[in-house]
Motif scaffolding. Structure first.
Motif, PDB file in Angstrom:
ATOM      1  N   ARG A  12       0.834  -1.202   0.000  1.00 40.93           N
ATOM      2  CA  ARG A  12       0.000   0.000   0.000  1.00 40.93           C
ATOM      3  C   ARG A  12       0.869   1.253   0.000  1.00 40.93           C
TER       4      ARG A  12
ATOM      5  N   ALA B  93     -10.709   0.546  -5.086  1.00 38.21           N
ATOM      6  CA  ALA B  93     -10.410  -0.875  -4.906  1.00 38.21           C
ATOM      7  C   ALA B  93      -9.130  -1.078  -4.097  1.00 38.21           C
ATOM      8  N   GLU B  94      -8.121  -0.238  -4.331  1.00 37.45           N
ATOM      9  CA  GLU B  94      -6.856  -0.392  -3.585  1.00 37.45           C
ATOM     10  C   GLU B  94      -7.077  -0.165  -2.089  1.00 37.45           C
ATOM     11  N   GLN B  97      -8.835  -3.314  -0.863  1.00 37.84           N
ATOM     12  CA  GLN B  97      -7.950  -4.483  -0.823  1.00 37.84           C
ATOM     13  C   GLN B  97      -7.012  -4.405   0.373  1.00 37.84           C
ATOM     14  N   TYR B  98      -6.536  -3.187   0.663  1.00 37.57           N
ATOM     15  CA  TYR B  98      -5.636  -3.045   1.819  1.00 37.57           C
ATOM     16  C   TYR B  98      -6.372  -3.375   3.120  1.00 37.57           C
ATOM     17  N   PRO B 107     -11.236 -12.329  -0.493  1.00 42.21           N
ATOM     18  CA  PRO B 107     -11.192 -11.367  -1.604  1.00 42.21           C
ATOM     19  C   PRO B 107     -12.562 -10.990  -2.176  1.00 42.21           C
ATOM     20  N   VAL B 110     -14.565  -7.633  -1.229  1.00 36.37           N
ATOM     21  CA  VAL B 110     -14.346  -6.301  -1.794  1.00 36.37           C
ATOM     22  C   VAL B 110     -15.462  -5.959  -2.776  1.00 36.37           C
TER      23      VAL B 110
END
Lengths: 245, 235
Positions: A12, B93-94, B97-98, B107, B110
């Protein structure tokens, strides 16, 4: 401590950095430009360039990682993401080692580039192997990161965080032995110099510049830099409070 | 009735000043409880005490059978702060996901939570290019990833258009029907009618703990805002 969370954090942080093209370019290109500048400042004195160039390879990653980490961690604190993360199962070491992995990776790239340019086209002469130079530079980067993380706890704004660079880094730079030999300084300054971790980072790089031998003194330098990083990370972890007023 | 949150004699001091003065209440699974009151009355402090991030807390705060803030609660309690706590330089989305990795969500969660907050059509968009209401929904989505048993939502519908607000309340109702406990704060009194129960708060004290209907009957007011005025003036 959980490998999946640590790696996710590193990923991240790297994604955030990758989005910020200008910061990334500054991190990677500015050391090259400064080394080139220095090479031509000492155009007529290549031996002086050899003496100063090595320590600079230690200083760039230290200073840049100090700045980037203190601002990044301050953002985590002020944006509420840190508080949010601390309400999840994420452990403090997951966060800290995630940062360390990400910035350590950037430091490897930064230092490899800077060393390649310095040792290649700029003709810097260092006795030791480039691999040892990169290893010490990465340790210096992690030291800068750990100190940046710790000091960011004392900043309320990004203005303040940036001012910690002259406050925390310049004294170490002035007393590290680069400007005057340490044994010629006033005694109290020598004592200070003895406890500043940057002294050992620069001393290590000077040893790498002068000799191919891996001596006890060099090992001491590496251990002090690594130990100071761990200590600063521990202090940094203590500033991450799950409960705040 | 099962109890998911039990608070007794909750006192919070901030900077030497008492801001919550001995509160007591219980929350129940399957119920949406509205925490209503003017800005600055202590709603956020109360919510922070439930989640375990507030310092200076005295009294007993039990959440899902454990003291508030226990490590075992960190996956079971979802907290959405008033200001969206998301990374603006990452995509939708990032971000998810984190946070999914952080709370060990599978998964597929999400995509599921993006659907729930009506952002499934823009996973790749950077959060800094979203509107304030959209950012708030990303923040809400991150809290839904672990399917928490207790959801603490601080002003989740501020600045949303009426259609989205209605859709979010439908979502809150679905979550409650699935067995979750919800505590939702608002300073907009017209959201009160969507709650099963209301805690009306003023200056660090409750002025009422009742159903919306009960509150109107007790005060004889035409709406919740009117009921609040009656109770605040009587207090």
């Amino acid at each position: 401590m959980n490998a999946r969370r640590t790696l996710a954090t590193a990923r991240r942080v790297l994604t955030q950095l990758r989005r910020d093209h200008r910061t990334l370019a500054l991190l990677l290109v500015v050391p090259l430009l400064l080394l080139t500048l220095l090479r031509y400042v000492y155009d007529a004195q290549p031996t002086v360039f050899d003496q100063v160039g090595g320590p600079l390879l230690a200083l760039f990653p230290f200073i840049t990682m100090f700045l980037v980490t203190s601002v990044a961690m301050l953002r985590e604190r002020t944006s509420g993401t840190l508080e949010r993360l601390l309400t999840t199962p994420l452990a403090k070491p997951d966060l800290l080692f995630g940062y360390a992995l990400a910035f350590g990776a950037v430091a490897v790239v930064q230092t490899t580039l800077a060393s390649a340019v310095a040792l290649g086209p700029l003709g810097l002469n260092l006795a030791a192997s480039p691999a040892l130079v990169v290893l010490l530079a990465v340790l210096d980067a992690l030291l800068g990161m750990a100190l940046g993380l710790f000091t960011s706890a004392f900043a309320r704004t990004e203005f303040q965080a940036v001012q910690f660079l002259p406050a925390f880094v310049l004294p170490q730079l002035l007393l590290c032995g680069l400007f005057a030999p340490r044994d010629t300084m006033a005694a109290p300054l020598q004592w200070l110099s003895d406890v500043f971790p940057l002294t050992y980072a620069v001393d290590g790089m000077q040893r790498l510049a002068a000799s191919t031998a891996v001596t006890g003194d060099l090992l001491r330098d590496l251990l002090v830099v690594a130990g100071a990083s761990v200590l600063a990370l521990g202090l940094g972890a203590a500033t991450l409070r799950r409960q705040t007023a | 009735m099962a109890t998911s949150v039990e608070v007794r004699d909750l006192v919070v001091e901030r900077g030497g000043q008492q801001v919550l003065h001995g509160l007591g209440f219980t929350l129940h699974p399957g119920e949406i409880t509205g925490l209503l009151g003017p800005s600055g009355c202590g709603k956020t402090t109360l919510m922070r005490a439930l989640v375990g991030v507030q310092a200076g807390v005295r009294g007993r705060v039990t959440v899902l059978g454990l003291p508030a803030g226990s490590p075992a609660l960190r996956r079971r309690v979802g907290y959405v702060t008033q200001a969206p706590a998301v990374y603006t330089d990452l995509s939708v989305a990032e971000n998810l996901q984190y946070f999914a990795a952080v709370v060990d969500a599978v998964p597929d969660r999400v995509a599921a939570v993006l659907e729930q907050v009506a952002l499934a059509d823009r996973p790749g968009q950077l959060v800094q290019t979203l509107s304030g209401g959209e950012r708030a929904r990303v923040s809400l989505a991150t809290a839904l990833l672990a399917t928490p048993e207790l959801l603490v939502l601080d002003e989740p519908t501020v600045g949303l258009d009426p259609v989205l607000r209605r859709d979010l309340w439908v979502l809150f109702r679905q979550l409650a029907d699935a067995g979750a406990t919800l505590l939702v704060s608002s300073h907009v009194m017209d959201e009160a009618v969507r709650c099963d129960r209301l805690l009306l708060m003023r200056e660090g004290r409750f002025v009422a703990d009742a159903t919306p209907q009960g509150l109107l009957e007790k005060t004889g007011a035409a709406d919740i805002e009117g009921a609040f005025l009656v109770l605040a003036e009587a207090a």
